[in-house]
Design a protein around this motif. Structure first.
Motif, PDB file in Angstrom:
ATOM      1  N   VAL A 298       0.916  -1.103  -0.080  1.00  0.00           N
ATOM      2  CA  VAL A 298       0.100  -0.122   0.136  1.00  0.00           C
ATOM      3  C   VAL A 298       0.973   1.228  -0.055  1.00  0.00           C
ATOM      4  CG1 VAL A 298      -1.578   1.264   1.301  1.00  0.00           C
ATOM      5  CG2 VAL A 298      -2.042  -1.216   1.004  1.00  0.00           C
ATOM      6  N   THR A 299       1.754   1.430   0.864  1.00  0.00           N
ATOM      7  CA  THR A 299       2.816   2.485   0.968  1.00  0.00           C
ATOM      8  C   THR A 299       3.544   2.849  -0.451  1.00  0.00           C
ATOM      9  OG1 THR A 299       4.332   1.317   1.915  1.00  0.00           O
ATOM     10  CG2 THR A 299       2.971   2.593   3.383  1.00  0.00           C
ATOM     11  N   GLY A 300       3.845   1.362  -1.123  1.00  0.00           N
ATOM     12  CA  GLY A 300       4.499   1.525  -2.134  1.00  0.00           C
ATOM     13  C   GLY A 300       3.695   2.141  -3.128  1.00  0.00           C
ATOM     14  N   MET A 301       2.502   1.719  -3.567  1.00  0.00           N
ATOM     15  CA  MET A 301       1.565   2.319  -4.335  1.00  0.00           C
ATOM     16  C   MET A 301       1.452   3.724  -4.036  1.00  0.00           C
ATOM     17  SD  MET A 301      -1.247  -0.551  -5.002  1.00  0.00           S
ATOM     18  CE  MET A 301      -0.962  -2.413  -5.587  1.00  0.00           C
ATOM     19  N   ALA A 302       1.444   4.121  -2.762  1.00  0.00           N
ATOM     20  CA  ALA A 302       1.128   5.539  -2.368  1.00  0.00           C
ATOM     21  C   ALA A 302       2.485   6.392  -2.938  1.00  0.00           C
ATOM     22  CB  ALA A 302       1.262   5.806  -0.917  1.00  0.00           C
ATOM     23  N   GLY A 303       3.647   5.954  -2.719  1.00  0.00           N
ATOM     24  CA  GLY A 303       4.748   6.300  -3.251  1.00  0.00           C
ATOM     25  C   GLY A 303       4.759   6.526  -4.635  1.00  0.00           C
ATOM     26  N   MET A 304       4.317   5.463  -5.529  1.00  0.00           N
ATOM     27  CA  MET A 304       4.304   5.709  -6.865  1.00  0.00           C
ATOM     28  C   MET A 304       3.071   6.747  -7.231  1.00  0.00           C
ATOM     29  SD  MET A 304       1.568   4.449  -9.421  1.00  0.00           S
ATOM     30  CE  MET A 304       0.965   3.110  -8.338  1.00  0.00           C
ATOM     31  N   ALA A 305       2.085   6.988  -6.739  1.00  0.00           N
ATOM     32  CA  ALA A 305       1.104   7.879  -7.010  1.00  0.00           C
ATOM     33  C   ALA A 305       1.572   9.230  -6.819  1.00  0.00           C
ATOM     34  CB  ALA A 305      -0.204   7.709  -6.251  1.00  0.00           C
ATOM     35  N   LEU A 306       2.607   9.494  -6.030  1.00  0.00           N
ATOM     36  CA  LEU A 306       3.129  10.600  -5.722  1.00  0.00           C
ATOM     37  C   LEU A 306       3.935  11.166  -6.882  1.00  0.00           C
ATOM     38  CD1 LEU A 306       4.398  10.709  -1.975  1.00  0.00           C
ATOM     39  CD2 LEU A 306       2.377  11.989  -2.828  1.00  0.00           C
ATOM     40  N   VAL A 307       4.887  10.066  -7.403  1.00  0.00           N
ATOM     41  CA  VAL A 307       5.574  10.412  -8.573  1.00  0.00           C
ATOM     42  C   VAL A 307       4.699  10.628  -9.754  1.00  0.00           C
ATOM     43  CG1 VAL A 307       7.307   9.463 -10.160  1.00  0.00           C
ATOM     44  CG2 VAL A 307       7.352   8.986  -7.650  1.00  0.00           C
ATOM     45  N   MET A 308       3.618   9.883  -9.820  1.00  0.00           N
ATOM     46  CA  MET A 308       2.758  10.083 -11.091  1.00  0.00           C
ATOM     47  C   MET A 308       2.049  11.304 -11.248  1.00  0.00           C
ATOM     48  SD  MET A 308       3.061   7.293 -12.957  1.00  0.00           S
ATOM     49  CE  MET A 308       1.717   7.656 -14.096  1.00  0.00           C
ATOM     50  N   ALA A 309       1.719  11.812  -9.801  1.00  0.00           N
ATOM     51  CA  ALA A 309       1.271  13.031  -9.740  1.00  0.00           C
ATOM     52  C   ALA A 309       2.229  14.231 -10.217  1.00  0.00           C
ATOM     53  CB  ALA A 309       0.717  13.385  -8.406  1.00  0.00           C
ATOM     54  N   SER A 310       3.355  13.921  -9.925  1.00  0.00           N
ATOM     55  CA  SER A 310       4.285  14.904 -10.295  1.00  0.00           C
ATOM     56  C   SER A 310       4.469  15.116 -11.749  1.00  0.00           C
ATOM     57  CB  SER A 310       5.752  14.586  -9.488  1.00  0.00           C
ATOM     58  OG  SER A 310       6.590  13.723  -9.963  1.00  0.00           O
ATOM     59  N   LEU A 311       4.141  13.760 -12.299  1.00  0.00           N
ATOM     60  CA  LEU A 311       4.433  13.607 -13.915  1.00  0.00           C
ATOM     61  C   LEU A 311       3.134  13.990 -14.693  1.00  0.00           C
ATOM     62  CD1 LEU A 311       6.037  10.198 -14.213  1.00  0.00           C
ATOM     63  CD2 LEU A 311       7.006  12.556 -14.425  1.00  0.00           C
ATOM     64  N   GLY A 312       2.226  14.776 -13.862  1.00  0.00           N
ATOM     65  CA  GLY A 312       0.766  15.207 -14.552  1.00  0.00           C
ATOM     66  C   GLY A 312      -0.174  14.232 -14.529  1.00  0.00           C
ATOM     67  N   TYR A 313      -0.397  13.224 -14.038  1.00  0.00           N
ATOM     68  CA  TYR A 313      -1.319  12.237 -13.818  1.00  0.00           C
ATOM     69  C   TYR A 313      -2.106  12.416 -12.551  1.00  0.00           C
ATOM     70  CZ  TYR A 313       1.050  10.079 -17.923  1.00  0.00           C
ATOM     71  OH  TYR A 313       1.394   9.820 -19.174  1.00  0.00           O
ATOM     72  N   PRO A 314      -3.624  12.620 -12.647  1.00  0.00           N
ATOM     73  CA  PRO A 314      -4.264  12.771 -11.258  1.00  0.00           C
ATOM     74  C   PRO A 314      -4.488  11.237 -10.742  1.00  0.00           C
ATOM     75  CG  PRO A 314      -5.811  12.745 -13.439  1.00  0.00           C
ATOM     76  CD  PRO A 314      -4.308  12.898 -13.918  1.00  0.00           C
ATOM     77  N   PRO A 315      -4.665  11.245  -9.271  1.00  0.00           N
ATOM     78  CA  PRO A 315      -4.888   9.972  -8.661  1.00  0.00           C
ATOM     79  C   PRO A 315      -6.015   9.157  -9.225  1.00  0.00           C
ATOM     80  CG  PRO A 315      -4.770  11.765  -7.102  1.00  0.00           C
ATOM     81  CD  PRO A 315      -4.808  12.580  -8.555  1.00  0.00           C
ATOM     82  N   VAL A 316      -7.036   9.850 -10.055  1.00  0.00           N
ATOM     83  CA  VAL A 316      -8.075   9.118 -10.344  1.00  0.00           C
ATOM     84  C   VAL A 316      -7.591   8.122 -11.558  1.00  0.00           C
ATOM     85  CG1 VAL A 316     -10.327   9.050 -11.708  1.00  0.00           C
ATOM     86  CG2 VAL A 316      -9.855  10.755  -9.861  1.00  0.00           C
ATOM     87  N   THR A 317      -6.705   8.709 -12.501  1.00  0.00           N
ATOM     88  CA  THR A 317      -6.194   7.953 -13.553  1.00  0.00           C
ATOM     89  C   THR A 317      -5.230   6.914 -13.080  1.00  0.00           C
ATOM     90  OG1 THR A 317      -6.155   9.912 -14.867  1.00  0.00           O
ATOM     91  CG2 THR A 317      -4.751   8.100 -15.680  1.00  0.00           C
ATOM     92  N   VAL A 318      -4.476   6.872 -12.082  1.00  0.00           N
ATOM     93  CA  VAL A 318      -3.611   5.959 -11.424  1.00  0.00           C
ATOM     94  C   VAL A 318      -4.394   4.792 -11.165  1.00  0.00           C
ATOM     95  CG1 VAL A 318      -1.942   5.476 -10.030  1.00  0.00           C
ATOM     96  CG2 VAL A 318      -1.775   7.642 -10.851  1.00  0.00           C
ATOM     97  N   ALA A 319      -5.362   5.126 -10.262  1.00  0.00           N
ATOM     98  CA  ALA A 319      -6.316   4.161  -9.544  1.00  0.00           C
ATOM     99  C   ALA A 319      -7.205   3.348 -10.876  1.00  0.00           C
ATOM    100  CB  ALA A 319      -7.447   4.745  -8.579  1.00  0.00           C
ATOM    101  N   SER A 320      -7.445   3.999 -11.542  1.00  0.00           N
ATOM    102  CA  SER A 320      -8.092   3.367 -12.815  1.00  0.00           C
ATOM    103  C   SER A 320      -7.021   2.274 -13.432  1.00  0.00           C
ATOM    104  CB  SER A 320      -8.637   4.232 -13.861  1.00  0.00           C
ATOM    105  OG  SER A 320      -9.245   3.483 -14.827  1.00  0.00           O
ATOM    106  N   GLN A 321      -5.878   2.750 -13.607  1.00  0.00           N
ATOM    107  CA  GLN A 321      -4.848   1.927 -14.357  1.00  0.00           C
ATOM    108  C   GLN A 321      -4.699   0.646 -13.346  1.00  0.00           C
ATOM    109  OE1 GLN A 321      -3.536   2.029 -17.426  1.00  0.00           O
ATOM    110  NE2 GLN A 321      -4.917   3.521 -17.745  1.00  0.00           N
TER     111      GLN A 321
END
Length: 359
Positions: free
Chosen positions: A263-286
């Motif tokens: 869970v924490t690894g996915m949270a860290g990945m979501a932070l990086v994706m947000a910095s790349l311009g991908y919103p959390p909704v897109t990350v969760a959908s993938q």
């Protein structure tokens, strides 16, 4: 004081006065040079004798004629020293084995270790089965203590490592995927890697470093202090009192630690994706699109097996500790090394099994 006099055809080495460490150091070389051929060792005038003086008299070569001290204390001290030297010598060291024999001895020693480990595993399983049929005999307070030490106190470390691993995986995978415009697939890559492989493996390394070494050190100290022998003398089974609660606690906390890491690894990945311009909704959908329940079940099953193996190895190393001053340290080292090796071996077994099952 040393004097060398001649009585007829015999040389007499005459010691008198105090023969202590200072006098022995002063007269040692002269006494060795004078003790040649047939001579008389005259210590009748010695009034005080310590261990160094007795060693000087006893170390003179040849078989001289003795004149013991007239002083009772000095005579008794000299006799005790000579009797100690005349006692049975220790057995000489055995001759080194030939090369082929050394190989055979090493093979036999390794086979003996594997036999003992197999017997320990069988005894652990048998004791665990007995406690499963009679759960009231399980030490619940001890189990809860080990669950707290191995699980709750490892949460901060797992959260930190999981977050960092998620960030690192996301950043590293974004570099090659950016060349193909495939950054959108980073969540699937990180999620599957963490769930199926890295989450259980990293949690297992944390458990091996923290818990297996603690088990080995604690049980090794009890073994050195003969507390394990005391339990056996009182009619208590060390396996039920010491081993089963620890192994069970390690097996129960590993899936939880693995889930925290995922869970924490996915949270860290979501932070990086947000910095790349991908919103959390897109990350969760993938993640929902590609990650299946079977992936999570397989990772947690691996975590359970890892935990049981690490707990078993830690207890085995502790109860197999020797009696010397280095025993506890060697047991802790063996527990950590053995736990990490077991993780890699079991991970390979699960990889082949999942591949054959098409999982």
């Amino acid at each position: 004081m040393l004097e060398t006099v001649q009585e007829g055809e015999r040389r007499v080495l005459r010691f008198s006065g105090t023969l202590d460490a200072e006098a022995a150091a002063r007269d040692w070389a002269a006494a060795q040079d004078a003790a040649r051929g047939a001579y008389v060792l005259d210590a009748a005038g010695v009034t005080r004798l310590d261990a160094a003086g007795a060693a000087l008299l006893a170390a003179l070569p040849g078989e001289p004629e003795w004149r013991e001290p007239r002083d009772d204390a000095a005579r008794a001290a000299l006799r005790r020293f000579r009797e100690g030297l005349a006692a049975a010598k220790p057995a000489p060291s055995p001759a080194p084995l030939p090369f082929v024999a050394r190989i055979g001895a090493a093979a036999i020693g390794r086979a003996t270790q594997w036999r003992d480990a197999t017997a320990f595993l069988g005894e652990t399983v048998l004791t665990g089965g007995t406690l499963a049929l009679r759960p009231w005999r399980l030490r619940l307070a001890e189990l809860l203590r080990h669950l707290d030490e191995a699980g709750m106190r490892a949460f901060p470390l797992c959260i930190l490592l999981g977050t960092l691993i998620g960030v690192i995986l996301a950043f590293q995978s974004s570099i090659p995927m950016r060349q193909f415009g495939a950054e959108i697939f980073i969540p699937q890559l990180v999620a599957i890697s963490l769930t199926r492989e890295l989450g259980p493996l990293l949690a297992g390394i944390v458990l091996a470093g923290r818990t297996a070494s603690a088990y080995a050190a604690e049980l090794g100290t009890m073994k050195v202090n003969e507390e394990v022998d005391a339990l056996t003398t009182m009619g208590l089974d060390p396996m039920a009192w010491l081993v089963v609660p620890r192994v069970l606690a390690a097996g129960l906390v590993m899936p939880v630690l693995s889930l925290v890491m995922i869970v924490t690894g996915m949270a860290g990945m979501a932070l990086v994706m947000a910095s790349l311009g991908y919103p959390p909704v897109t990350v969760a959908s993938q993640v929902r699109q590609w990650l299946q329940l079977g992936d999570l079940a397989g990772g947690l099953a691996k975590a359970l097996a890892f935990g049981l193996a690490i707990g078993f190895i830690g207890c085995r190393a502790g109860l197999g500790a020797g009696r010397g001053p280095r025993a506890v340290g060697d047991a802790a080292t063996a527990a950590v090394v053995g736990g990490i090796v077991a993780l890699v071996v079991l991970d390979g077994v699960f990889a082949v099994l999942f591949f054959r099952l098409g999982w």
